[in-house]
Write an enzyme that holds these catalytic residues in place. Structure first.
Site, mmCIF file in Angstrom:
data_model
loop_
_atom_site.group_PDB
_atom_site.id
_atom_site.type_symbol
_atom_site.label_atom_id
_atom_site.label_comp_id
_atom_site.label_asym_id
_atom_site.label_seq_id
_atom_site.Cartn_x
_atom_site.Cartn_y
_atom_site.Cartn_z
ATOM 1 N N VAL A 57 3.970 -64.818 -55.149
ATOM 2 C CA VAL A 57 4.862 -65.858 -55.157
ATOM 3 C C VAL A 57 5.714 -66.118 -56.621
ATOM 4 O O VAL A 57 6.544 -66.769 -56.753
ATOM 5 C CB VAL A 57 4.808 -67.050 -54.659
ATOM 6 C CG1 VAL A 57 4.775 -67.022 -53.026
ATOM 7 C CG2 VAL A 57 3.497 -67.703 -55.141
ATOM 8 N N ALA B 56 -1.633 -69.228 -47.777
ATOM 9 C CA ALA B 56 -1.974 -69.905 -46.604
ATOM 10 C C ALA B 56 -3.317 -69.331 -46.029
ATOM 11 O O ALA B 56 -3.607 -69.210 -45.103
ATOM 12 C CB ALA B 56 -0.834 -69.748 -45.566
ATOM 13 N N ILE C 134 -9.933 -82.143 -53.328
ATOM 14 C CA ILE C 134 -10.160 -81.486 -51.927
ATOM 15 C C ILE C 134 -11.130 -80.469 -51.947
ATOM 16 O O ILE C 134 -11.229 -79.574 -52.798
ATOM 17 C CB ILE C 134 -8.866 -81.022 -51.294
ATOM 18 C CG1 ILE C 134 -7.674 -82.100 -51.499
ATOM 19 C CG2 ILE C 134 -8.899 -80.660 -49.905
ATOM 20 C CD1 ILE C 134 -7.871 -83.462 -51.063
ATOM 21 N N TYR D 83 -2.450 -76.426 -66.031
ATOM 22 C CA TYR D 83 -2.374 -76.826 -64.612
ATOM 23 C C TYR D 83 -1.339 -78.242 -64.517
ATOM 24 O O TYR D 83 -0.695 -78.182 -63.560
ATOM 25 C CB TYR D 83 -3.781 -76.944 -63.970
ATOM 26 C CG TYR D 83 -3.933 -77.265 -62.580
ATOM 27 C CD1 TYR D 83 -3.562 -76.209 -61.546
ATOM 28 C CD2 TYR D 83 -4.282 -78.665 -62.060
ATOM 29 C CE1 TYR D 83 -3.816 -76.631 -60.256
ATOM 30 C CE2 TYR D 83 -4.212 -78.969 -60.696
ATOM 31 C CZ TYR D 83 -3.883 -78.111 -59.867
ATOM 32 O OH TYR D 83 -4.034 -78.260 -58.448
ATOM 33 N N SER E 43 -0.205 -82.393 -57.586
ATOM 34 C CA SER E 43 -1.707 -82.604 -57.880
ATOM 35 C C SER E 43 -1.587 -83.921 -58.353
ATOM 36 O O SER E 43 -0.649 -84.316 -59.295
ATOM 37 C CB SER E 43 -2.335 -81.568 -58.634
ATOM 38 O OG SER E 43 -3.682 -82.132 -59.143
ATOM 39 N N LYS F 252 1.727 -78.748 -62.584
ATOM 40 C CA LYS F 252 1.956 -79.615 -61.425
ATOM 41 C C LYS F 252 3.026 -80.881 -61.659
ATOM 42 O O LYS F 252 3.672 -81.353 -60.847
ATOM 43 C CB LYS F 252 0.813 -80.269 -60.909
ATOM 44 C CG LYS F 252 -0.271 -79.052 -60.491
ATOM 45 C CD LYS F 252 0.398 -78.436 -59.312
ATOM 46 C CE LYS F 252 -0.587 -77.466 -58.526
ATOM 47 N NZ LYS F 252 -0.069 -76.900 -57.309
HETATM 48 P P1 NAP Z 1 -7.425 -72.065 -52.849
HETATM 49 O O1 NAP Z 1 -8.646 -72.189 -51.540
HETATM 50 O O2 NAP Z 1 -7.857 -71.386 -54.036
HETATM 51 O O3 NAP Z 1 -6.357 -71.315 -51.975
HETATM 52 C C1 NAP Z 1 -5.087 -70.730 -52.704
HETATM 53 C C2 NAP Z 1 -4.130 -69.974 -52.139
HETATM 54 O O4 NAP Z 1 -3.031 -69.761 -52.782
HETATM 55 C C3 NAP Z 1 -4.637 -68.583 -51.395
HETATM 56 O O5 NAP Z 1 -4.416 -68.469 -50.303
HETATM 57 C C4 NAP Z 1 -4.424 -67.513 -52.387
HETATM 58 O O6 NAP Z 1 -4.125 -66.445 -51.649
HETATM 59 C C5 NAP Z 1 -2.833 -68.194 -52.748
HETATM 60 N N1 NAP Z 1 -2.414 -67.780 -54.056
HETATM 61 C C6 NAP Z 1 -2.790 -67.730 -55.166
HETATM 62 N N2 NAP Z 1 -2.088 -67.024 -56.028
HETATM 63 C C7 NAP Z 1 -0.882 -66.691 -55.347
HETATM 64 C C8 NAP Z 1 0.140 -65.721 -55.647
HETATM 65 N N3 NAP Z 1 0.319 -65.395 -56.952
HETATM 66 N N4 NAP Z 1 1.103 -65.779 -54.414
HETATM 67 C C9 NAP Z 1 0.723 -66.062 -53.259
HETATM 68 N N5 NAP Z 1 -0.248 -66.663 -52.797
HETATM 69 C C10 NAP Z 1 -1.250 -66.972 -53.901
HETATM 70 O O7 NAP Z 1 -6.650 -73.295 -53.235
HETATM 71 P P2 NAP Z 1 -6.611 -74.918 -52.760
HETATM 72 O O8 NAP Z 1 -7.530 -75.774 -53.084
HETATM 73 O O9 NAP Z 1 -6.245 -74.546 -50.925
HETATM 74 O O10 NAP Z 1 -5.294 -75.545 -53.219
HETATM 75 C C11 NAP Z 1 -3.906 -75.262 -52.529
HETATM 76 C C12 NAP Z 1 -2.827 -76.015 -53.353
HETATM 77 O O11 NAP Z 1 -3.304 -77.284 -53.553
HETATM 78 C C13 NAP Z 1 -2.693 -75.340 -54.690
HETATM 79 O O12 NAP Z 1 -1.535 -75.562 -55.167
HETATM 80 C C14 NAP Z 1 -3.388 -76.392 -55.483
HETATM 81 O O13 NAP Z 1 -3.025 -76.507 -56.846
HETATM 82 C C15 NAP Z 1 -3.437 -77.523 -54.937
HETATM 83 N N6 NAP Z 1 -4.360 -78.896 -55.319
HETATM 84 C C16 NAP Z 1 -5.678 -78.499 -54.707
HETATM 85 C C17 NAP Z 1 -6.566 -79.394 -54.912
HETATM 86 C C18 NAP Z 1 -8.105 -79.324 -54.751
HETATM 87 O O14 NAP Z 1 -8.783 -80.123 -54.948
HETATM 88 N N7 NAP Z 1 -8.420 -78.297 -53.851
HETATM 89 C C19 NAP Z 1 -6.190 -80.760 -55.692
HETATM 90 C C20 NAP Z 1 -4.799 -80.923 -55.832
HETATM 91 C C21 NAP Z 1 -3.652 -79.800 -55.603
HETATM 92 P P3 NAP Z 1 -4.806 -65.213 -52.319
HETATM 93 O O15 NAP Z 1 -6.208 -65.572 -52.633
HETATM 94 O O16 NAP Z 1 -4.639 -64.023 -51.362
HETATM 95 O O17 NAP Z 1 -4.050 -64.714 -53.662
#
Ligand code: NAP
Length: 244
Positions: A61, A10, A185, A152, A139, A156
């Site tokens: 996590v 978050a 996104i 990935y 996703s 998912k």
């Molecule tokens: P993001 O901006 O890269 O943020 C990822 C978050 O996950 C960060 O807060 C990061 O915190 C945390 N994280 C990563 N590894 C971790 C771990 N081992 N333990 C705890 N926290 C961890 O990504 P986002 O785009 O917001 O994506 C959020 C979710 O949506 C993901 O599951 C992604 O697969 C899904 N999603 C995203 C998209 C898209 O287009 N953006 C599309 C489909 C699905 P730290 O940096 O502090 O580790």
């Protein structure tokens, strides 16, 4: 007493929007992140400014025992866990023929095994409460597959099976389990894509643009609300109508 939401990953992107949306609606918020605690603390401060209680929990996590430690701390700090959002995720894209074992292992551990870790530890608390909401962020790659995202997509897709099984097992305990499947996104995860890839992606989207993190948070917020009390075992696609 305010309801308590625990949101993994978050500190930025979609998870940050989800945390702030919960705070705006009066939930106390447990903010999880791993490698960048200062960003997590910023989110906590923004939640507190909205008048709710919030703390940052820096835990990986993908680690089963660390998740247990975090869940125990959140329960001790806030008294309950009413909503769990499994949002933390990473990508390590590359062609299948060249994908390393490490790349497969880390992506599946962070995106997929983490959700087992978290549900395994939180479900006992929710079962005792006889209520709870679990929302997994999957996703469109998990629904349709995507070239260059074998690891990935596998992680998912796995979340979809977990969501359906958990919904069936926990329904009688008053716990709903759903997943949200975002398309493209605007976050750091997609910022790194080349302009060419972004342009090609936009051409596949009926709405002609990437979504915003807030547009995922509003759906998560609905799934956590009283209005969604009979909605479980569903995968909600939020992709602006994309054909992959
Ligand atoms: P993001 O901006 O890269 O943020 C990822 C978050 O996950 C960060 O807060 C990061 O915190 C945390 N994280 C990563 N590894 C971790 C771990 N081992 N333990 C705890 N926290 C961890 O990504 P986002 O785009 O917001 O994506 C959020 C979710 O949506 C993901 O599951 C992604 O697969 C899904 N999603 C995203 C998209 C898209 O287009 N953006 C599309 C489909 C699905 P730290 O940096 O502090 O580790």
């Amino acid at each position: 007493m305010n309801r308590v939401a625990l949101v993994t990953g978050a500190s930025k992107g979609i998870g940050k929007s989800i945390a702030l949306d919960f705070a705006k609606k009066g939930y106390n918020v447990a903010v999880n992140c791993n490698s960048n605690p200062s960003l997590g603390e910023d989110v906590v401060n923004q939640c507190r400014l909205l008048g709710v209680e919030s703390d940052c929990f820096v835990f990986d996590v993908s680690d089963f025992e660390k998740c247990k430690e975090m869940v125990d701390l959140v329960k001790e700090r806030f008294g309950s866990i009413d909503i769990l959002v499994n949002n933390a995720g990473i990508t390590k894209d590359g062609l299948l023929a060249r994908m390393s074992e490490d790349s497969f292992d880390i992506v599946t551990k962070v995106n997929y095994k983490s959700v087992f870790n978290m549900i395994r530890h939180v479900s006992g608390i929710m079962i005792k409460q006889r209520k709870g909401r679990i929302i997994n962020i999957t996703s469109v790659s998990g629904l349709y597959g995507n070239a260059g995202q074998f690891n990935y997509s596998a992680s998912k897709s796995g979340l979809i099976g977990m969501t359906l099984s958990a919904a069936k097992e926990l329904g009688k305990r008053g716990i709903t389990v759903n997943a949200v499947a975002p398309g493209f996104i605007e976050t750091d995860m997609t910022n790194g894509l080349s302009d060419d890839v972004k342009q090609k992606a936009v051409e596949l989207i009926a709405m002609g643009r990437f979504g915003k993190p807030e547009e995922i948070a509003s759906v998560v917020s609905f799934l956590a609300s009283e209005e969604a009390s009979y909605l479980t075992g569903q995968i909600i696609t939020v992709d602006g109508c994309m054909s992959m």
